[in-house]
Design a protein around this motif. Structure first.
Motif, PDB file in Angstrom:
ATOM      1  N   ASP A  49       0.822  -1.211   0.000  1.00 38.06           N
ATOM      2  CA  ASP A  49       0.000   0.000   0.000  1.00 38.06           C
ATOM      3  C   ASP A  49       0.854   1.259   0.000  1.00 38.06           C
ATOM      4  N   TYR A  50       1.955   1.236   0.747  1.00 41.31           N
ATOM      5  CA  TYR A  50       2.847   2.387   0.764  1.00 41.31           C
ATOM      6  C   TYR A  50       3.523   2.572  -0.598  1.00 41.31           C
ATOM      7  N   GLY A  51       3.844   1.482  -1.255  1.00 38.97           N
ATOM      8  CA  GLY A  51       4.426   1.561  -2.599  1.00 38.97           C
ATOM      9  C   GLY A  51       3.448   2.166  -3.587  1.00 38.97           C
ATOM     10  N   ILE A  52       2.179   1.786  -3.498  1.00 41.44           N
ATOM     11  CA  ILE A  52       1.155   2.351  -4.377  1.00 41.44           C
ATOM     12  C   ILE A  52       0.996   3.844  -4.105  1.00 41.44           C
ATOM     13  N   LEU A  53       0.935   4.207  -2.824  1.00 43.48           N
ATOM     14  CA  LEU A  53       0.820   5.615  -2.457  1.00 43.48           C
ATOM     15  C   LEU A  53       2.006   6.416  -2.976  1.00 43.48           C
ATOM     16  N   SER A  54       3.204   5.901  -2.826  1.00 46.40           N
ATOM     17  CA  SER A  54       4.407   6.599  -3.293  1.00 46.40           C
ATOM     18  C   SER A  54       4.412   6.755  -4.809  1.00 46.40           C
ATOM     19  N   TYR A  55       3.984   5.727  -5.508  1.00 46.59           N
ATOM     20  CA  TYR A  55       3.936   5.769  -6.969  1.00 46.59           C
ATOM     21  C   TYR A  55       3.022   6.902  -7.434  1.00 46.59           C
ATOM     22  N   TYR A  56       1.825   6.960  -6.866  1.00 43.79           N
ATOM     23  CA  TYR A  56       0.874   7.979  -7.307  1.00 43.79           C
ATOM     24  C   TYR A  56       1.219   9.367  -6.778  1.00 43.79           C
ATOM     25  N   GLU A  57       1.863   9.457  -5.644  1.00 46.58           N
ATOM     26  CA  GLU A  57       2.343  10.765  -5.176  1.00 46.58           C
ATOM     27  C   GLU A  57       3.425  11.304  -6.105  1.00 46.58           C
ATOM     28  N   ASN A  58       4.293  10.434  -6.588  1.00 45.82           N
ATOM     29  CA  ASN A  58       5.317  10.874  -7.530  1.00 45.82           C
ATOM     30  C   ASN A  58       4.694  11.394  -8.821  1.00 45.82           C
ATOM     31  N   LEU A  59       3.693  10.677  -9.341  1.00 45.72           N
ATOM     32  CA  LEU A  59       3.013  11.151 -10.548  1.00 45.72           C
ATOM     33  C   LEU A  59       2.315  12.478 -10.283  1.00 45.72           C
ATOM     34  N   TYR A  60       1.675  12.598  -9.125  1.00 47.24           N
ATOM     35  CA  TYR A  60       1.001  13.847  -8.769  1.00 47.24           C
ATOM     36  C   TYR A  60       1.995  14.998  -8.699  1.00 47.24           C
ATOM     37  N   ASN A  61       3.168  14.764  -8.145  1.00 48.57           N
ATOM     38  CA  ASN A  61       4.176  15.820  -8.021  1.00 48.57           C
ATOM     39  C   ASN A  61       4.675  16.291  -9.382  1.00 48.57           C
ATOM     40  N   TYR A  62       4.677  15.411 -10.371  1.00 48.03           N
ATOM     41  CA  TYR A  62       5.020  15.861 -11.723  1.00 48.03           C
ATOM     42  C   TYR A  62       3.975  16.843 -12.235  1.00 48.03           C
ATOM     43  N   PHE A  63       2.707  16.574 -11.959  1.00 54.03           N
ATOM     44  CA  PHE A  63       1.661  17.504 -12.369  1.00 54.03           C
ATOM     45  C   PHE A  63       1.720  18.787 -11.547  1.00 54.03           C
ATOM     46  N   PHE A  64       2.055  18.665 -10.261  1.00 50.56           N
ATOM     47  CA  PHE A  64       2.094  19.850  -9.406  1.00 50.56           C
ATOM     48  C   PHE A  64       3.217  20.806  -9.806  1.00 50.56           C
ATOM     49  N   LEU A  65       4.253  20.293 -10.438  1.00 52.00           N
ATOM     50  CA  LEU A  65       5.309  21.175 -10.947  1.00 52.00           C
ATOM     51  C   LEU A  65       4.755  22.187 -11.942  1.00 52.00           C
ATOM     52  N   LEU A  66       3.714  21.792 -12.652  1.00 49.60           N
ATOM     53  CA  LEU A  66       3.105  22.668 -13.653  1.00 49.60           C
ATOM     54  C   LEU A  66       1.921  23.458 -13.106  1.00 49.60           C
ATOM     55  N   ALA A  67       1.570  23.262 -11.858  1.00 43.69           N
ATOM     56  CA  ALA A  67       0.360  23.863 -11.280  1.00 43.69           C
ATOM     57  C   ALA A  67       0.380  25.377 -11.409  1.00 43.69           C
ATOM     58  N   GLY A  68      -0.705  25.892 -11.927  1.00 40.14           N
ATOM     59  CA  GLY A  68      -0.862  27.339 -12.039  1.00 40.14           C
ATOM     60  C   GLY A  68       0.073  28.000 -13.011  1.00 40.14           C
TER      61      GLY A  68
END
Length: 154
Positions: A49-68
């Motif tokens: 579960d922690y691996g899944i959370l980390s995987y999707y947090e990493n993908l989210y952080n790529y999108f957050f780099l472009l936020a706004g």
């Protein structure tokens, strides 16, 4: 030497009166809580579960780099050099409106990415996590926008 020391003390006291200490303390408290929350999350979740959370947090952080589209950081630059309070407010309003619009488009791109991208087998059953995380993107952007605004006024 005494004038330099006096000027430094005066600048520090003015910064404290304007709220610089509160911003610094708030940032440190947030990082402190995040650090200990990560320890709790590791203890509560299983390894998979922690691996899944980390995987999707990493993908989210790529999108957050472009936020706004980077407009939140521009508040630090342009609010400081603006002379009139109405001009400062209009800069913040512009960044909020355009950044939120860009974030909505970014969310749609992220949802399409999440649905079309072939995730590894162990993560493919949980791809809705990224979609849920992306829905928080505009709120995190607005929070960052107003934090930068507070820093600009200090």
């Amino acid at each position: 030497m005494k004038t330099i020391n006096f000027d430094l003390k005066e600048k520090i006291s003015i910064s404290i009166q304007k709220g610089a200490f509160h911003i610094f303390a708030g940032s440190m408290l947030t990082r402190f809580i995040s650090f200990f929350a990560s320890i709790v999350v590791v203890r509560v979740l299983s390894k998979s579960d922690y691996g899944i959370l980390s995987y999707y947090e990493n993908l989210y952080n790529y999108f957050f780099l472009l936020a706004g589209y980077g407009l939140a950081k521009s508040v630090l630059r342009y609010v400081v050099i603006a002379d009139d309070i109405n001009e400062k407010k209009s800069i913040i309003q512009y960044c909020k409106n355009k950044g939120t619009l860009f974030n909505i488009i970014l969310i749609l791109v992220g949802i399409v990415f999440s649905l079309l991208y072939k995730h590894p087998a162990q993560f493919s059953s949980s791809k809705f996590f990224l979609i849920v995380m992306l829905l928080f993107l505009p709120f995190q952007y607005i929070i960052n926008l107003y934090i930068y605004n507070e820093r600009a006024f200090c």
